[in-house]
Design a protein around this motif. Structure first.
Motif, PDB file in Angstrom:
ATOM      1  N   LEU A  32       0.815  -1.213   0.000  1.00  0.00           N
ATOM      2  CA  LEU A  32       0.000   0.000   0.000  1.00  0.00           C
ATOM      3  C   LEU A  32       0.846   1.258   0.000  1.00  0.00           C
ATOM      4  CD1 LEU A  32      -2.772  -1.248   2.426  1.00  0.00           C
ATOM      5  CD2 LEU A  32      -2.986  -0.865  -0.035  1.00  0.00           C
ATOM      6  N   ALA A  33       2.116   1.143   0.395  1.00  0.00           N
ATOM      7  CA  ALA A  33       3.003   2.293   0.291  1.00  0.00           C
ATOM      8  C   ALA A  33       3.257   2.658  -1.171  1.00  0.00           C
ATOM      9  CB  ALA A  33       4.327   2.000   0.990  1.00  0.00           C
ATOM     10  N   ARG A  34       3.085   1.685  -2.077  1.00  0.00           N
ATOM     11  CA  ARG A  34       3.265   1.946  -3.503  1.00  0.00           C
ATOM     12  C   ARG A  34       1.994   2.538  -4.104  1.00  0.00           C
ATOM     13  NH1 ARG A  34       4.299  -2.364  -7.029  1.00  0.00           N
ATOM     14  NH2 ARG A  34       5.428  -0.889  -8.336  1.00  0.00           N
ATOM     15  N   TYR A  35       0.854   1.914  -3.873  1.00  0.00           N
ATOM     16  CA  TYR A  35      -0.433   2.399  -4.355  1.00  0.00           C
ATOM     17  C   TYR A  35      -1.527   1.482  -3.811  1.00  0.00           C
ATOM     18  CZ  TYR A  35       0.093  -1.358  -7.832  1.00  0.00           C
ATOM     19  OH  TYR A  35       0.276  -2.584  -8.446  1.00  0.00           O
ATOM     20  N   PRO A  36      -2.752   1.987  -3.611  1.00  0.00           N
ATOM     21  CA  PRO A  36      -3.873   1.103  -3.300  1.00  0.00           C
ATOM     22  C   PRO A  36      -4.391   0.479  -4.587  1.00  0.00           C
ATOM     23  CG  PRO A  36      -4.606   3.370  -3.279  1.00  0.00           C
ATOM     24  CD  PRO A  36      -3.127   3.403  -3.549  1.00  0.00           C
ATOM     25  N   GLY A  37      -4.640  -0.821  -4.560  1.00  0.00           N
ATOM     26  CA  GLY A  37      -5.126  -1.482  -5.766  1.00  0.00           C
ATOM     27  C   GLY A  37      -4.683  -2.927  -5.828  1.00  0.00           C
ATOM     28  N   MET A  38      -4.441  -3.429  -7.018  1.00  0.00           N
ATOM     29  CA  MET A  38      -4.134  -4.841  -7.222  1.00  0.00           C
ATOM     30  C   MET A  38      -2.657  -5.110  -6.960  1.00  0.00           C
ATOM     31  SD  MET A  38      -5.533  -7.071 -10.400  1.00  0.00           S
ATOM     32  CE  MET A  38      -4.207  -7.359 -11.553  1.00  0.00           C
ATOM     33  N   HIS A  39      -2.397  -6.059  -6.058  1.00  0.00           N
ATOM     34  CA  HIS A  39      -1.024  -6.394  -5.688  1.00  0.00           C
ATOM     35  C   HIS A  39      -0.762  -7.886  -5.635  1.00  0.00           C
ATOM     36  CE1 HIS A  39       0.477  -2.363  -4.619  1.00  0.00           C
ATOM     37  NE2 HIS A  39      -0.743  -2.125  -4.170  1.00  0.00           N
ATOM     38  N   ILE A  40      -1.768  -8.712  -5.892  1.00  0.00           N
ATOM     39  CA  ILE A  40      -1.605 -10.160  -5.778  1.00  0.00           C
ATOM     40  C   ILE A  40      -1.999 -10.818  -7.092  1.00  0.00           C
ATOM     41  CG2 ILE A  40      -2.344 -12.252  -4.560  1.00  0.00           C
ATOM     42  CD1 ILE A  40      -2.954 -10.452  -2.129  1.00  0.00           C
ATOM     43  N   LEU A  41      -1.115 -11.664  -7.588  1.00  0.00           N
ATOM     44  CA  LEU A  41      -1.384 -12.465  -8.778  1.00  0.00           C
ATOM     45  C   LEU A  41      -1.097 -13.915  -8.420  1.00  0.00           C
ATOM     46  CD1 LEU A  41      -2.014 -12.713 -11.844  1.00  0.00           C
ATOM     47  CD2 LEU A  41       0.448 -12.433 -12.231  1.00  0.00           C
ATOM     48  N   ALA A  42      -2.131 -14.739  -8.371  1.00  0.00           N
ATOM     49  CA  ALA A  42      -1.987 -16.142  -7.977  1.00  0.00           C
ATOM     50  C   ALA A  42      -2.361 -17.032  -9.144  1.00  0.00           C
ATOM     51  CB  ALA A  42      -2.877 -16.450  -6.774  1.00  0.00           C
ATOM     52  N   LEU A  43      -1.434 -17.916  -9.512  1.00  0.00           N
ATOM     53  CA  LEU A  43      -1.646 -18.867 -10.588  1.00  0.00           C
ATOM     54  C   LEU A  43      -1.877 -20.248  -9.989  1.00  0.00           C
ATOM     55  CD1 LEU A  43       1.281 -17.722 -12.924  1.00  0.00           C
ATOM     56  CD2 LEU A  43      -1.053 -16.806 -12.780  1.00  0.00           C
ATOM     57  N   PHE A  81       7.022 -16.407  -5.421  1.00  0.00           N
ATOM     58  CA  PHE A  81       8.281 -15.922  -5.963  1.00  0.00           C
ATOM     59  C   PHE A  81       8.844 -14.930  -4.949  1.00  0.00           C
ATOM     60  CE2 PHE A  81      11.297 -13.639  -8.471  1.00  0.00           C
ATOM     61  CZ  PHE A  81      11.686 -14.489  -9.488  1.00  0.00           C
ATOM     62  N   PRO A  82      10.138 -15.031  -4.568  1.00  0.00           N
ATOM     63  CA  PRO A  82      10.668 -14.184  -3.495  1.00  0.00           C
ATOM     64  C   PRO A  82      10.800 -12.717  -3.885  1.00  0.00           C
ATOM     65  CG  PRO A  82      12.406 -15.563  -4.435  1.00  0.00           C
ATOM     66  CD  PRO A  82      11.128 -16.034  -5.043  1.00  0.00           C
ATOM     67  N   ASP A  83      10.010 -11.887  -3.223  1.00  0.00           N
ATOM     68  CA  ASP A  83      10.118 -10.422  -3.300  1.00  0.00           C
ATOM     69  C   ASP A  83      10.135  -9.843  -4.708  1.00  0.00           C
ATOM     70  OD1 ASP A  83      10.286 -10.287  -0.473  1.00  0.00           O
ATOM     71  OD2 ASP A  83      12.405 -10.808  -0.586  1.00  0.00           O
ATOM     72  N   PRO A  84       9.197 -10.201  -5.564  1.00  0.00           N
ATOM     73  CA  PRO A  84       9.182  -9.576  -6.886  1.00  0.00           C
ATOM     74  C   PRO A  84       8.669  -8.138  -6.794  1.00  0.00           C
ATOM     75  CG  PRO A  84       7.267 -10.963  -6.625  1.00  0.00           C
ATOM     76  CD  PRO A  84       8.092 -11.145  -5.386  1.00  0.00           C
ATOM     77  N   PRO A  85       9.153  -7.226  -7.617  1.00  0.00           N
ATOM     78  CA  PRO A  85       8.687  -5.843  -7.560  1.00  0.00           C
ATOM     79  C   PRO A  85       7.236  -5.671  -7.988  1.00  0.00           C
ATOM     80  CG  PRO A  85      10.145  -6.161  -9.437  1.00  0.00           C
ATOM     81  CD  PRO A  85      10.216  -7.418  -8.617  1.00  0.00           C
ATOM     82  N   GLU A  86       6.675  -6.673  -8.675  1.00  0.00           N
ATOM     83  CA  GLU A  86       5.278  -6.562  -9.129  1.00  0.00           C
ATOM     84  C   GLU A  86       4.273  -6.617  -7.975  1.00  0.00           C
ATOM     85  OE1 GLU A  86       7.876  -7.625 -12.262  1.00  0.00           O
ATOM     86  OE2 GLU A  86       7.491  -8.751 -10.407  1.00  0.00           O
ATOM     87  N   GLY A  87       4.641  -7.232  -6.855  1.00  0.00           N
ATOM     88  CA  GLY A  87       3.711  -7.444  -5.753  1.00  0.00           C
ATOM     89  C   GLY A  87       3.860  -8.862  -5.238  1.00  0.00           C
ATOM     90  N   ARG A  88       2.759  -9.521  -4.944  1.00  0.00           N
ATOM     91  CA  ARG A  88       2.815 -10.926  -4.535  1.00  0.00           C
ATOM     92  C   ARG A  88       2.474 -11.789  -5.746  1.00  0.00           C
ATOM     93  NH1 ARG A  88      -0.804 -12.068   0.344  1.00  0.00           N
ATOM     94  NH2 ARG A  88       0.796 -10.768   1.326  1.00  0.00           N
ATOM     95  N   VAL A  89       3.466 -12.482  -6.241  1.00  0.00           N
ATOM     96  CA  VAL A  89       3.314 -13.377  -7.393  1.00  0.00           C
ATOM     97  C   VAL A  89       3.537 -14.788  -6.886  1.00  0.00           C
ATOM     98  CG1 VAL A  89       4.202 -14.007  -9.660  1.00  0.00           C
ATOM     99  CG2 VAL A  89       4.059 -11.593  -9.004  1.00  0.00           C
ATOM    100  N   GLN A  90       2.591 -15.675  -7.095  1.00  0.00           N
ATOM    101  CA  GLN A  90       2.661 -16.976  -6.448  1.00  0.00           C
ATOM    102  C   GLN A  90       1.921 -18.045  -7.234  1.00  0.00           C
ATOM    103  OE1 GLN A  90       0.763 -16.034  -2.722  1.00  0.00           O
ATOM    104  NE2 GLN A  90      -1.265 -15.893  -3.620  1.00  0.00           N
ATOM    105  N   LEU A  91       2.300 -19.283  -6.953  1.00  0.00           N
ATOM    106  CA  LEU A  91       1.524 -20.441  -7.364  1.00  0.00           C
ATOM    107  C   LEU A  91       0.730 -20.915  -6.155  1.00  0.00           C
ATOM    108  CD1 LEU A  91       4.148 -22.528  -9.391  1.00  0.00           C
ATOM    109  CD2 LEU A  91       2.636 -20.713 -10.204  1.00  0.00           C
ATOM    110  N   ILE A  92      -0.470 -21.410  -6.386  1.00  0.00           N
ATOM    111  CA  ILE A  92      -1.316 -21.829  -5.276  1.00  0.00           C
ATOM    112  C   ILE A  92      -2.077 -23.099  -5.638  1.00  0.00           C
ATOM    113  CG2 ILE A  92      -3.273 -20.375  -5.967  1.00  0.00           C
ATOM    114  CD1 ILE A  92      -3.675 -19.840  -2.909  1.00  0.00           C
TER     115      ILE A  92
END
Length: 294
Positions: A83-94, A137-148
Motif C-alpha cells: 500500500l506504500a506503492r499504491y492502493p489497488g491490485m497487488h496479488i497475482l496467484a496462478l 516468488f521471493p520479493d518480486p517488484p510486481e507485488g505478490r506473485v505466487q503459485l497456489i
C-alpha cells in the motif's frame, strides 16, 4: 503437471476493507463473509493469526480477493509495503496441481524459494478451515506473485457466494504493465514454468492452458491469460488508466454469462468506459484496479 495451469485469483488491497467491499458490491458482486487469515511467515515457523483479512467474489473459474488490514497489532502479511506503492491490485496467484513438483522445478530454475508455504483461514466466522499450499516468488517488484493449490476447494467455492447480479462467471485475464515488461515477463515465465509470447498491443502474453478443477470445483477447462504491457500500450487496452508506479498490476477482465448485459444494467450511474474487451469500470470506482466486463 509441474507448471501453472490457470489464473486462480487476483488480490486487490486497501487499508480499509469496508469501503472496498462496498465498491465491489456496487459493481454487482456477491461477497463471501469476512475471514481473518492465518499462516506461517516461513515454512519452519508455526501457524499464527495474521492482521490481514479478506472478502472474496468467487466465480465459476477463479476469484477476486479484497484484502485489507483488520488488526494493525498483528503481522500485516506484507500489505503495508504494497500500500506504500499504491492502493489497488497487488496479488497475482496462478493455480497449480503439484506443489512438490513445482517447488523442484522452481529451485532448478535458480529461484531461491525456501519451501511450500501452508496457509489457512476460516471460510466464515466459526466455520470450517480452508487450507492452501503456496509457492511465492521471493520479493518480486510486481507485488505478490505466487503459485497456489487449494487443498479444500469445496470449502472455498460455494454456490451461496456465486450468484452475482452482474452475471460474472470467470476471471479471464489479469493485466500488468511495466517500464521493463521483458523483466516482468521473465519472472512470470520462471514462476509459471510456461513460455511467454509477444502481445499484439505491445508487451508480452502468458497463456495458461487450464485444467479441470484447478481453480475451483466448478472451474471448466479454459484458457486464462496474464498480459504484461508496455506503459505506452496500457491506455489502448484500459482507456484512461495510467500507472502510479512500475511495475503495476493494472486490472482484470471478467467474463460474464450474458455478454455483459446484466453488468451494464448494474453499472448504470457509474461513469464506465468502453474498452476493447467490454465495458470498463475505472480504477477510481473499483478500489484502484480497472475491471472490464467481457
Amino acid at each position: 503437471m509441474s507448471t501453472a495451469v490457470a489464473l486462480d485469483h487476483v488480490g486487490i488491497a486497501s487499508r480499509d476493507l469496508g469501503p472496498m467491499c462496498a465498491a465491489y458490491e456496487r459493481l454487482g458482486f456477491a461477497l463471501s463473509p469476512i475471514a481473518q487469515q492465518s499462516g506461517r511467515r516461513r515454512p519452519d515457523l508455526p501457524v499464527e493469526k495474521f492482521g490481514s483479512g479478506n472478502r472474496c467474489a468467487f466465480l465459476r473459474h477463479g476469484y477476486i480477493e479484497l484484502i485489507a488490514i483488520l488488526d494493525p497489532a498483528l503481522y500485516d502479511n506484507t500489505l503495508n509495503a504494497f500500500l506504500a506503492r499504491y492502493p489497488g491490485m497487488h496479488i497475482l496467484a496462478l493455480a497449480m496441481e503439484d506443489a512438490e513438483g513445482n517447488l523442484a522445478r522452481m529451485r532448478a530454475a535458480g529461484i531461491d524459494i525456501p519451501g511450500i508455504a501452508w496457509l489457512e483461514r476460516p471460510v466464515e466466522a466459526g466455520g470450517p478451515i480452508a487450507k492452501f499450499a503456496r509457492l511465492p516468488f521471493p520479493d518480486p517488484p510486481e507485488g505478490r506473485v505466487q503459485l497456489i493449490r487449494h487443498l479444500t476447494p469445496e470449502l472455498v467455492w460455494q454456490e451461496k457466494w456465486m450468484n452475482h447480479a452482474n452475471k460474472a462467471v470467470a476471471l479471464e485475464e489479469a493485466i500488468l504493465c511495466a517500464k521493463a515488461p521483458a523483466e516482468t515477463a521473465a519472472r512470470l515465465s520462471r514462476t509459471s514454468g510456461l513460455p511467454v509470447e509477444p502481445d499484439p498491443a505491445g508487451g508480452f502474453l502468458l497463456r495458461l492452458p487450464g485444467a479441470a478443477r484447478a481453480a475451483g470445483p466448478f472451474a471448466p477447462v479454459m484458457e486464462t491469460r496474464v498480459r504484461i504491457l508496455t506503459e505506452e500500450a496500457l491506455p489502448a487496452v484500459l482507456p484512461g488508466v495510467s500507472p502510479p508506479a512500475s511495475p503495476f498490476m493494472a486490472g482484470i477482465v471478467v467474463r460474464t454469462e450474458d455478454g455483459g448485459a446484466a453488468a451494464r444494467q448494474v453499472l448504470q450511474g457509474i461513469p464506465v468506459v468502453e474498452a476493447p474487451q467490454g465495458v470498463m469500470v475505472p480504477p477510481a470506482y473499483a478500489a484502484g484496479a480497472a475491471v472490464v466486463f467481457a
